[in-house]
Design a protein around this motif. Structure first.
Motif, PDB file in Angstrom:
ATOM      1  N   SER A  85      -4.175  16.323   2.494  1.00  0.00           N
ATOM      2  CA  SER A  85      -4.770  15.184   1.810  1.00  0.00           C
ATOM      3  C   SER A  85      -3.818  14.002   1.870  1.00  0.00           C
ATOM      4  O   SER A  85      -2.602  14.180   1.929  1.00  0.00           O
ATOM      5  CB  SER A  85      -5.052  15.526   0.345  1.00  0.00           C
ATOM      6  N   CYS A  86      -4.390  12.827   1.839  1.00  0.00           N
ATOM      7  CA  CYS A  86      -3.592  11.604   1.820  1.00  0.00           C
ATOM      8  C   CYS A  86      -4.246  10.649   0.821  1.00  0.00           C
ATOM      9  O   CYS A  86      -5.352  10.159   1.068  1.00  0.00           O
ATOM     10  CB  CYS A  86      -3.536  10.984   3.208  1.00  0.00           C
ATOM     11  N   ALA A  87      -3.565  10.428  -0.290  1.00  0.00           N
ATOM     12  CA  ALA A  87      -4.060   9.526  -1.320  1.00  0.00           C
ATOM     13  C   ALA A  87      -3.472   8.142  -1.100  1.00  0.00           C
ATOM     14  O   ALA A  87      -2.258   7.997  -0.882  1.00  0.00           O
ATOM     15  CB  ALA A  87      -3.676  10.049  -2.693  1.00  0.00           C
ATOM     16  N   VAL A  88      -4.326   7.137  -1.171  1.00  0.00           N
ATOM     17  CA  VAL A  88      -3.927   5.766  -0.850  1.00  0.00           C
ATOM     18  C   VAL A  88      -4.125   4.861  -2.064  1.00  0.00           C
ATOM     19  O   VAL A  88      -5.189   4.905  -2.696  1.00  0.00           O
ATOM     20  CB  VAL A  88      -4.740   5.235   0.339  1.00  0.00           C
ATOM     21  N   SER A  89      -3.144   4.060  -2.373  1.00  0.00           N
ATOM     22  CA  SER A  89      -3.250   3.156  -3.518  1.00  0.00           C
ATOM     23  C   SER A  89      -4.047   1.920  -3.153  1.00  0.00           C
ATOM     24  O   SER A  89      -4.196   1.575  -1.975  1.00  0.00           O
ATOM     25  CB  SER A  89      -1.854   2.748  -3.995  1.00  0.00           C
ATOM     26  N   TYR A 117       0.951   0.835   7.312  1.00  0.00           N
ATOM     27  CA  TYR A 117       1.587   1.556   6.216  1.00  0.00           C
ATOM     28  C   TYR A 117       1.507   3.052   6.474  1.00  0.00           C
ATOM     29  O   TYR A 117       0.484   3.552   6.970  1.00  0.00           O
ATOM     30  CB  TYR A 117       0.913   1.225   4.882  1.00  0.00           C
ATOM     31  N   TRP A 118       2.589   3.732   6.102  1.00  0.00           N
ATOM     32  CA  TRP A 118       2.725   5.161   6.379  1.00  0.00           C
ATOM     33  C   TRP A 118       3.105   5.923   5.119  1.00  0.00           C
ATOM     34  O   TRP A 118       3.808   5.406   4.247  1.00  0.00           O
ATOM     35  CB  TRP A 118       3.829   5.372   7.420  1.00  0.00           C
ATOM     36  N   GLY A 119       2.646   7.173   5.073  1.00  0.00           N
ATOM     37  CA  GLY A 119       3.108   8.071   4.032  1.00  0.00           C
ATOM     38  C   GLY A 119       4.458   8.665   4.387  1.00  0.00           C
ATOM     39  O   GLY A 119       5.015   8.402   5.464  1.00  0.00           O
ATOM     40  N   GLN A 120       4.967   9.502   3.499  1.00  0.00           N
ATOM     41  CA  GLN A 120       6.288  10.092   3.688  1.00  0.00           C
ATOM     42  C   GLN A 120       6.244  11.351   4.560  1.00  0.00           C
ATOM     43  O   GLN A 120       7.289  11.825   5.009  1.00  0.00           O
ATOM     44  CB  GLN A 120       6.914  10.435   2.328  1.00  0.00           C
ATOM     45  N   GLY A 121       5.057  11.870   4.778  1.00  0.00           N
ATOM     46  CA  GLY A 121       4.890  13.044   5.627  1.00  0.00           C
ATOM     47  C   GLY A 121       4.868  14.335   4.833  1.00  0.00           C
ATOM     48  O   GLY A 121       5.433  14.429   3.742  1.00  0.00           O
ATOM     49  N   THR A 122       4.215  15.329   5.406  1.00  0.00           N
ATOM     50  CA  THR A 122       4.177  16.662   4.817  1.00  0.00           C
ATOM     51  C   THR A 122       4.376  17.677   5.937  1.00  0.00           C
ATOM     52  O   THR A 122       3.796  17.549   7.021  1.00  0.00           O
ATOM     53  CB  THR A 122       2.855  16.900   4.053  1.00  0.00           C
ATOM     54  N   GLN A 123       5.198  18.671   5.675  1.00  0.00           N
ATOM     55  CA  GLN A 123       5.567  19.650   6.700  1.00  0.00           C
ATOM     56  C   GLN A 123       4.493  20.712   6.850  1.00  0.00           C
ATOM     57  O   GLN A 123       4.048  21.306   5.855  1.00  0.00           O
ATOM     58  CB  GLN A 123       6.895  20.312   6.341  1.00  0.00           C
ATOM     59  N   VAL A 124       4.109  20.966   8.077  1.00  0.00           N
ATOM     60  CA  VAL A 124       3.217  22.073   8.413  1.00  0.00           C
ATOM     61  C   VAL A 124       3.975  22.987   9.374  1.00  0.00           C
ATOM     62  O   VAL A 124       4.468  22.536  10.413  1.00  0.00           O
ATOM     63  CB  VAL A 124       1.917  21.574   9.070  1.00  0.00           C
ATOM     64  N   SER A 125       4.079  24.250   9.016  1.00  0.00           N
ATOM     65  CA  SER A 125       4.768  25.223   9.854  1.00  0.00           C
ATOM     66  C   SER A 125       3.817  26.374  10.136  1.00  0.00           C
ATOM     67  O   SER A 125       3.244  26.935   9.194  1.00  0.00           O
ATOM     68  CB  SER A 125       6.033  25.736   9.172  1.00  0.00           C
ATOM     69  N   VAL A 126       3.668  26.717  11.403  1.00  0.00           N
ATOM     70  CA  VAL A 126       2.756  27.772  11.816  1.00  0.00           C
ATOM     71  C   VAL A 126       3.579  28.868  12.488  1.00  0.00           C
ATOM     72  O   VAL A 126       4.238  28.630  13.504  1.00  0.00           O
ATOM     73  CB  VAL A 126       1.676  27.246  12.771  1.00  0.00           C
ATOM     74  N   VAL A 174       0.854  -1.180   0.000  1.00  0.00           N
ATOM     75  CA  VAL A 174       0.000   0.000   0.000  1.00  0.00           C
ATOM     76  C   VAL A 174       0.892   1.232   0.000  1.00  0.00           C
ATOM     77  O   VAL A 174       1.853   1.314   0.766  1.00  0.00           O
ATOM     78  CB  VAL A 174      -0.915   0.001   1.231  1.00  0.00           C
ATOM     79  N   GLN A 175       0.562   2.190  -0.842  1.00  0.00           N
ATOM     80  CA  GLN A 175       1.317   3.441  -0.883  1.00  0.00           C
ATOM     81  C   GLN A 175       0.418   4.597  -0.478  1.00  0.00           C
ATOM     82  O   GLN A 175      -0.738   4.670  -0.901  1.00  0.00           O
ATOM     83  CB  GLN A 175       1.888   3.667  -2.272  1.00  0.00           C
ATOM     84  N   LEU A 176       0.970   5.489   0.333  1.00  0.00           N
ATOM     85  CA  LEU A 176       0.253   6.663   0.812  1.00  0.00           C
ATOM     86  C   LEU A 176       1.068   7.901   0.453  1.00  0.00           C
ATOM     87  O   LEU A 176       2.285   7.932   0.687  1.00  0.00           O
ATOM     88  CB  LEU A 176       0.057   6.612   2.322  1.00  0.00           C
ATOM     89  N   VAL A 177       0.390   8.906  -0.053  1.00  0.00           N
ATOM     90  CA  VAL A 177       1.066  10.149  -0.424  1.00  0.00           C
ATOM     91  C   VAL A 177       0.304  11.315   0.173  1.00  0.00           C
ATOM     92  O   VAL A 177      -0.852  11.569  -0.199  1.00  0.00           O
ATOM     93  CB  VAL A 177       1.164  10.312  -1.950  1.00  0.00           C
ATOM     94  N   GLU A 178       0.957  12.031   1.099  1.00  0.00           N
ATOM     95  CA  GLU A 178       0.356  13.215   1.705  1.00  0.00           C
ATOM     96  C   GLU A 178       0.682  14.448   0.876  1.00  0.00           C
ATOM     97  O   GLU A 178       1.721  14.515   0.221  1.00  0.00           O
ATOM     98  CB  GLU A 178       0.874  13.439   3.129  1.00  0.00           C
ATOM     99  N   SER A 179      -0.203  15.422   0.954  1.00  0.00           N
ATOM    100  CA  SER A 179       0.027  16.713   0.308  1.00  0.00           C
ATOM    101  C   SER A 179      -0.744  17.778   1.060  1.00  0.00           C
ATOM    102  O   SER A 179      -1.607  17.460   1.889  1.00  0.00           O
ATOM    103  CB  SER A 179      -0.401  16.679  -1.164  1.00  0.00           C
TER     104      SER A 179
END
Length: 122
Positions: free
Chosen positions: A21-25, A111-120, A2-7
């Motif tokens: 968003s996290c798209a999952v295959s 299964y995990w995605g690669q992560g996406t950075q959130v900066s506040v 399973v592949q996960l891609v965050e954006s």
């Protein structure tokens, strides 16, 4: 596999909003419980929230309750994390993950995605 891609991550001022968003295959997305976690520099990865396979049940960490909302679109194999009223302490890398269980512990996620950075910024 399973592949996960965050954006959707980025830099935002305190009080602002972002939607991740996290798209999952794969064709079995609706069978997965989906979790969101985050990891700030020097800290352990922590639970943010979870949504059941149907989307009918959600749970959140106390630190984000009332500000963050998880939803999913099973037709699009995608799970979302709407983040409102963001605070500097929300700064972290955000990860989505799949599980067979409605769980709060990262050990229960497969299964995990690669992560996406959130900066506040303050």
């Amino acid at each position: 596999q399973v592949q996960l891609v965050e954006s959707g991550g980025g830099l935002v001022q305190a009080g602002g909003s972002l939607r991740l968003s996290c798209a999952v295959s794969g064709s079995t997305f609706r069978t997965y419980v989906m979790g969101w976690f985050r990891q700030a520099p020097g800290k352990e990865r922590e639970f943010v929230g979870v949504i059941s396979g149907s989307g009918g049940m959600t749970s959140y960490a106390d630190s984000v309750k009332g500000r963050f909302t998880i939803s999913r679109d099973n037709a699009k194999n995608t799970v979302y994390l709407q983040m409102n009223s963001l605070k500097p302490e929300d700064t972290a890398v955000y990860y989505c993950a799949t599980s067979r269980y409605y769980a709060y512990s990262r050990d229960r996620y497969d299964y995990w995605g690669q992560g996406t950075q959130v900066s506040v910024s303050s």
